[in-house]
Motif scaffolding. Structure first.
Motif, PDB file in Angstrom:
ATOM      1  N   UNK A  69      10.129 -19.954 -17.105  1.00 34.52           N
ATOM      2  CA  UNK A  69       9.623 -19.067 -18.158  1.00 34.52           C
ATOM      3  C   UNK A  69      10.333 -17.721 -18.140  1.00 34.52           C
ATOM      4  N   UNK A  70      10.563 -17.184 -16.947  1.00 32.42           N
ATOM      5  CA  UNK A  70      11.261 -15.910 -16.835  1.00 32.42           C
ATOM      6  C   UNK A  70      12.682 -16.043 -17.360  1.00 32.42           C
ATOM      7  N   UNK A  71      13.382 -17.085 -16.949  1.00 33.17           N
ATOM      8  CA  UNK A  71      14.762 -17.292 -17.407  1.00 33.17           C
ATOM      9  C   UNK A  71      14.800 -17.439 -18.932  1.00 33.17           C
ATOM     10  N   UNK A  72      13.911 -18.239 -19.488  1.00 33.53           N
ATOM     11  CA  UNK A  72      13.842 -18.446 -20.936  1.00 33.53           C
ATOM     12  C   UNK A  72      13.593 -17.121 -21.660  1.00 33.53           C
ATOM     13  N   UNK A  73      12.700 -16.333 -21.142  1.00 38.61           N
ATOM     14  CA  UNK A  73      12.379 -15.038 -21.731  1.00 38.61           C
ATOM     15  C   UNK A  73      13.587 -14.109 -21.701  1.00 38.61           C
ATOM     16  N   UNK A  74      14.274 -14.046 -20.576  1.00 39.18           N
ATOM     17  CA  UNK A  74      15.439 -13.171 -20.452  1.00 39.18           C
ATOM     18  C   UNK A  74      16.546 -13.586 -21.419  1.00 39.18           C
ATOM     19  N   UNK A  75      16.733 -14.883 -21.609  1.00 38.87           N
ATOM     20  CA  UNK A  75      17.723 -15.367 -22.567  1.00 38.87           C
ATOM     21  C   UNK A  75      17.331 -14.929 -23.979  1.00 38.87           C
ATOM     22  N   UNK A  76      16.052 -15.076 -24.332  1.00 40.94           N
ATOM     23  CA  UNK A  76      15.595 -14.671 -25.669  1.00 40.94           C
ATOM     24  C   UNK A  76      15.713 -13.167 -25.872  1.00 40.94           C
ATOM     25  N   UNK A  77      15.601 -12.401 -24.805  1.00 39.59           N
ATOM     26  CA  UNK A  77      15.750 -10.951 -24.897  1.00 39.59           C
ATOM     27  C   UNK A  77      17.223 -10.528 -24.894  1.00 39.59           C
ATOM     28  N   UNK A  78      18.139 -11.484 -24.797  1.00 38.72           N
ATOM     29  CA  UNK A  78      19.558 -11.156 -24.765  1.00 38.72           C
ATOM     30  C   UNK A  78      20.036 -10.679 -23.406  1.00 38.72           C
ATOM     31  N   UNK A  79      19.319 -11.034 -22.343  1.00 35.63           N
ATOM     32  CA  UNK A  79      19.650 -10.562 -20.993  1.00 35.63           C
ATOM     33  C   UNK A  79      20.092 -11.697 -20.075  1.00 35.63           C
ATOM     34  N   UNK A  80      20.703 -12.711 -20.644  1.00 39.63           N
ATOM     35  CA  UNK A  80      21.149 -13.852 -19.838  1.00 39.63           C
ATOM     36  C   UNK A  80      22.065 -13.450 -18.680  1.00 39.63           C
ATOM     37  N   UNK A  81      22.957 -12.456 -18.834  1.00 37.12           N
ATOM     38  CA  UNK A  81      23.809 -12.078 -17.697  1.00 37.12           C
ATOM     39  C   UNK A  81      23.024 -11.586 -16.473  1.00 37.12           C
ATOM     40  N   UNK A  82      21.765 -11.192 -16.661  1.00 34.84           N
ATOM     41  CA  UNK A  82      20.944 -10.686 -15.567  1.00 34.84           C
ATOM     42  C   UNK A  82      19.978 -11.727 -15.020  1.00 34.84           C
ATOM     43  N   UNK A  83      19.942 -12.888 -15.655  1.00 32.67           N
ATOM     44  CA  UNK A  83      18.918 -13.892 -15.336  1.00 32.67           C
ATOM     45  C   UNK A  83      18.998 -14.382 -13.893  1.00 32.67           C
TER      46      UNK A  83
END
Length: 184
Positions: A69-83
């Motif tokens: 859920x955290x990873x999915x959320x970070x991707x949706x927020x445009x923060x995939x490089x920090x996931x």
């Protein structure tokens, strides 16, 4: 890097205040992190950052869904490089919360809450458990099987600390997202 004990202002409210009953994923704000949403608060407009909050039991089996859920959320927020960094540091905080923060509590009788907030220049993640005992960073020996969690959090993040409350404590960390590129 030493932990800071200065709580982010928006995180001082109890994890369950203003959210649905715990026991599952509760997404309070789930939109791209390109600025903070304006929120009306008694006629005064203030900004509230996008937020994810997940309430888990005290069993490690719930970690998999929390990580996903955290990873999915970070991707949706445009923060995939920090996931990767965020999920690994959150996993360490979750493990410590269950191992130490829920020690002596029967499974199912306590909760651990993971909260993530995307702020203007910082990704803030906190893990709350029912214990008031503050974490201690240890220097684990080469052959030790444990004791490296907070060292990992320290090395993966741009700052971390604790918040004490009547509900227990929150161990939190921050990642600088001002440049929107993962630096490590």
């Amino acid at each position: 890097m030493n932990p800071r004990v200065v709580p982010p202002a928006a995180t001082l409210q109890a994890a369950s205040a203003g959210t649905a009953a715990c026991g599952g994923r509760d997404v309070v704000e789930y939109e791209p992190c390109v600025g903070n949403q304006a929120v009306a608060d008694g006629g005064v407009r203030r900004r509230r950052p996008p937020r994810l909050q997940i309430c888990l039991g005290s069993e490690p089996a719930a970690f998999s869904e929390a990580r996903s859920s955290l990873r999915e959320c970070l991707v949706k927020w445009g923060l995939e490089p920090f996931a990767d960094r965020a999920v690994l540091a959150a996993q360490e905080c979750l493990a410590n919360a269950v191992l130490h923060g829920c020690r002596g509590v029967e499974p199912g009788e306590s909760e651990v809450t993971l909260t993530a907030e995307c702020r203007t220049s910082v990704l803030w993640i906190g893990v709350q458990d029912p214990s008031t005992e503050l974490p201690l960073r240890r220097d684990a020996g080469v052959t030790s099987e444990s004791g490296r969690g907070l060292c990992l959090v320290d090395g993966l993040t741009d700052g971390w600390g604790t918040i004490s409350s009547t509900l227990g404590k929150t161990v939190w960390f921050e990642l600088d997202i001002s440049g929107r590129k993962a630096a490590r």
